[in-house]
Design an enzyme around this catalytic site. Structure first.
Site, short mmCIF file in Angstrom:
data_model
loop_
_atom_site.label_atom_id
_atom_site.label_comp_id
_atom_site.label_asym_id
_atom_site.label_seq_id
_atom_site.Cartn_x
_atom_site.Cartn_y
_atom_site.Cartn_z
N GLU A 78 0.81 -1.22 0.00
CA GLU A 78 0.00 0.00 0.00
C GLU A 78 0.84 1.27 0.00
OE1 GLU A 78 -2.72 -0.26 3.29
OE2 GLU A 78 -3.75 -2.04 2.48
N THR A 248 -7.45 6.01 17.11
CA THR A 248 -6.08 5.89 16.61
C THR A 248 -5.87 6.72 15.34
OG1 THR A 248 -6.77 3.82 15.57
CG2 THR A 248 -5.56 3.66 17.64
N ASP A 313 -17.69 2.75 12.67
CA ASP A 313 -16.32 2.71 12.17
C ASP A 313 -16.12 3.73 11.06
OD1 ASP A 313 -13.65 1.96 11.86
OD2 ASP A 313 -14.10 0.31 10.51
N HIS A 623 -9.51 -15.09 8.01
CA HIS A 623 -9.80 -16.18 7.08
C HIS A 623 -11.10 -15.97 6.30
CE1 HIS A 623 -6.47 -18.80 8.24
NE2 HIS A 623 -6.66 -18.38 9.47
#
Length: 699
Positions: A78, A248, A313, A623
């Protein structure tokens, strides 16, 4: 003698003709002025715009690969490369740094911070790194295990190495450092696993910490590090500090040397679900805010909160761009951001005053922004989390970390835009409703993300999830044009004075578009995901376009169903292009994989159901939901006898910790571990039978 003369004559002719090749090229493509890319966003405003125009709309179809370099890992890439003094500095997964000759791709030096792979469990979105910073002959990189390292730009030698986080807590660093005067600034991530956010500044020469700014208040009983945190604490309720709080600063920061202000983008709450971390509501400052600080001291100047009481979020960590725009007949110094929540904001960057805000994407959570208060107007169902109500944008956002670009010539901002709906389900499990660190706890039940077990899942999802490269006018707050870039969105964006926009996508192409119209003019098969933003530089009259490419990232792990079945190669490369480039890539490795016949399921239906619940809670973040992995981590359905024989050792003893698969003994017992195994076998048998039926049909 005649043979010798003939060879000599040919040599002279070849030499004469060869010496004219650069001249012929220069006549065809006027030479470009030597130009570097020294800062993360190219200029201090992080506009990600190149003034180079040797490559333009008329000749971009002649752009070809000049060289490529294979990185040493196979995870998400990235990073935005930097080009300084003929060297391309690019970081890869696990925070490794490569210094490459910008003309030839020759490796000059390599730095491996030797991050313990067990730290993979402390991060949310792959062991990625978004780039390095450069200043005073030094290259700075933040490492996945929370360090900030200064390297000698000439040889990669370590000058200083400081730990910026508590290694016992689930902090990671994936963002690029920023230079602000004589300080280098770094944030961190970990809100999904229960940490308190902050940003730190270090002296460039010594590595000594100059200041630290916490983005959310701690326990009031312990006092407040700064006066503004006491003010912020009044916007919280309950015992939020036990949850960590979040906030954060995991990506975007930008320094304005003219105003001497550092702007930081603050992330989501920990947990996401506000009803748990702050049960009485409140704005929860400084979550999802743009905060302006003095770079010398970390002193608070102003803030603007994009999503008060954040619970979805909806981070404000997305790319921020600084520019001078004429707003209502007056030249204003502005800051522009398109955060996850779907609104495009234009702020006065001197004062934080909101100048305009409009939706750039479809949304269900808000109907607009009240310009008198600067607050979003929430819809009645915005906070209904029953597993049925659709939230749009999802936690992936209308725009995620992929950098956007501002083109001063067109006046447009180019945004990699997403339309991904989600159904949040309120957590009822007691563990998920209690504060804790070190494990994923968003406050929502992951069972809400279970996908249907249907053969044509990818085709169905493609009808629901869309993405565009959006050309947005920040003055009229409207779209000028948009173009579809395929499932799961486009990569970061570069605009150039050649009236071009470059952006990659998740299916393996790097594309060039007409910046005025959106017409696709050029495409290159990169063979793997192109998530990062390209850059452009010029050496010896030649303009280059460079991009770091590689499969991975949070979407490829957590959002596995969106990638499942697409067989995108897991490659990590640096690709560099120029006009007339003739280099080629090797053939794509074979992606086909034989599935071993699974052993039969021996557990009851109830035990398998319990295993599914436990899988979704503990395993799906890496996963994939419903075991539809994106390919970044192993598809557990393909696990053979050797894996099943040591299943308990893997899950409970951590025998694969060196690969990032830590022990889950703190969260699971042997019976629960076996229930997960039985669920894996159930899904494996379903897939095996489907594959066998398809093979028979082909015969």
């Amino acid at each position: 003698m005649r043979i010798s003369l003939r060879h000599t004559s040919i040599a002279i002719l070849l030499a004469a003709f060869g010496s004219s090749l650069p001249l012929l090229a220069a006549e065809k493509w006027p030479p470009a002025p030597d130009t570097e890319w020294r800062l993360h966003g190219n200029d201090w405003g992080e506009q990600r715009h190149s003034t180079l125009q040797q490559v333009d709309t008329d000749n971009v179809d002649q752009l070809g690969l000049a060289w490529s370099f294979n990185m040493y890992t196979r995870r998400g890439i990235e990073a935005t490369p930097l080009m300084v003094d003929g060297t391309l500095y690019v970081s890869g997964s696990w925070s490794m740094v490569y210094a490459l000759d910008a003309k030839s791709g020759e490796l000059k030096w390599f730095y491996n911070p030797e991050v313990d792979r067990a730290f993979l469990a402390k991060g949310c979105c792959d062991a990625v790194n978004r780039g390095v910073a450069y200043a005073d002959g030094m290259v700075f990189v933040g490492t996945y295990d929370g360090r900030l390292v200064a390297l000698n730009a000439k040889d990669g030698a370590v000058i200083w190495d400081v730990q910026t986080t508590d290694r016992e807590q689930p902090y990671t660093i994936t963002g690029a450092p920023r230079i602000a005067g004589d300080k280098v600034v770094i944030g961190n991530g970990g809100a999904e696993l229960g940490v308190r956010g902050y940003v730190s500044a270090y002296d460039i020469k010594t590595g000594k910490m100059a200041w630290r700014f916490y983005t959310v208040p701690g326990n009031p009983a312990d006092g407040f590090e700064r006066p503004e945190l006491e003010m912020a604490a009044k916007t919280w309720t309950g015992e939020w500090w036990k949850w960590g709080g979040g906030g954060t600063v995991w990506d975007s920061m930008v320094y304005d040397p003219e105003l001497d202000l550092l702007y930081i983008g603050v992330g989501n709450g920990s947990p996401w679900n506000q009803s748990l971390r702050s049960p009485g509501g409140g704005d929860n400052l400084f979550l999802t805010s743009i905060v302006a600080l003095r770079p010398d001291t970390g002193e608070y100047v102003w803030h603007y909160q994009t999503t008060p009481g954040e619970t979805w979020d909806y981070t404000a960590t997305q790319h921020m761009i600084l520019a001078d725009l004429e707003v209502d007949g007056k030249l204003r110094k502005v800051l522009m951001q398109a955060p996850k929540n779907g609104f495009f904001y234009v702020l006065d960057r001197s004062s934080g005053e909101l100048l305009s805000a409009e939706a750039y994407s479809a949304m269900t959570w808000a109907s607009g922004v009240d310009m008198k208060t600067g607050r979003p107007v929430e819809t009645p169902n915005a906070r209904v989390f029953d597993g049925k109500n659709v939230s749009l944008p999802s936690n992936a956002g209308a725009h995620n970390w992929h950098p956007m670009s501002f083109h001063p010539g067109t006046g447009l901002v180019y945004i990699p835009q997403l339309t991904i709906p989600i159904r949040f389900l309120q957590a009822t499990n007691e563990r998920d409703r209690q504060p804790g660190q070190g494990y994923w706890n968003t406050g929502f039940d992951r069972m809400g993300n279970v996908v249907e077990d249907i053969p044509n899942l990818e085709e169905v999802l493609a009808q629901v999830y869309t993405s565009q490269l959006l050309a947005w006018d920040p003055l009229t707050q409207s779209a000028r044009w948009s173009t579809d870039v395929g499932l799961l969105g486009g990569g970061g964006v570069l605009s150039t004075a050649g009236n071009l926009v470059f952006s990659g996508n998740a299916t393996g192409q790097l594309n060039a578009y007409n910046a005025s119209t959106g017409e696709e003019l050029w495409s290159f098969d990169a063979q793997t995901m192109v998530m990062a933003a390209p850059v452009s530089y010029a050496i010896d009259g030649v303009q280059y376009v460079a991009v770091a490419a590689g499969f991975g990232g949070g979407a490829a792990a957590e959002a596995g169903p969106l990638f499942h079945g697409r067989k995108i190669p897991n490659l990590s490369r640096v690709l560099v292009f120029k006009l007339g480039g003739e280099a080629t890539l090797p053939p794509v490795p074979d992606q086909e994989r034989a599935m071993p016949k699974p052993e039969p399921v021996t557990a009851s239906a109830d035990a398998v159901t319990q295993g599914q619940v436990l899988y979704q809670r503990h395993c799906s973040y890496c996963h994939g939901d419903s075991m539809r992995t994106g390919g970044l981590t192993p598809d557990l359905r393909y696990s053979g006898k050797a894996v099943h024989d040591i299943w308990q050792d893997i899950l409970l003893e951590g025998v694969l910790s060196a690969r990032g698969m830590i022990s889950f003994a703190p969260y699971l017992d042997e019976k629960q571990s076996e229930a997960i195994r039985q669920y894996v076998l159930t899904e494996a048998n379903k897939l095996y039978q489907r594959q066998q039926a398809a093979a028979s049909a082909r015969q």
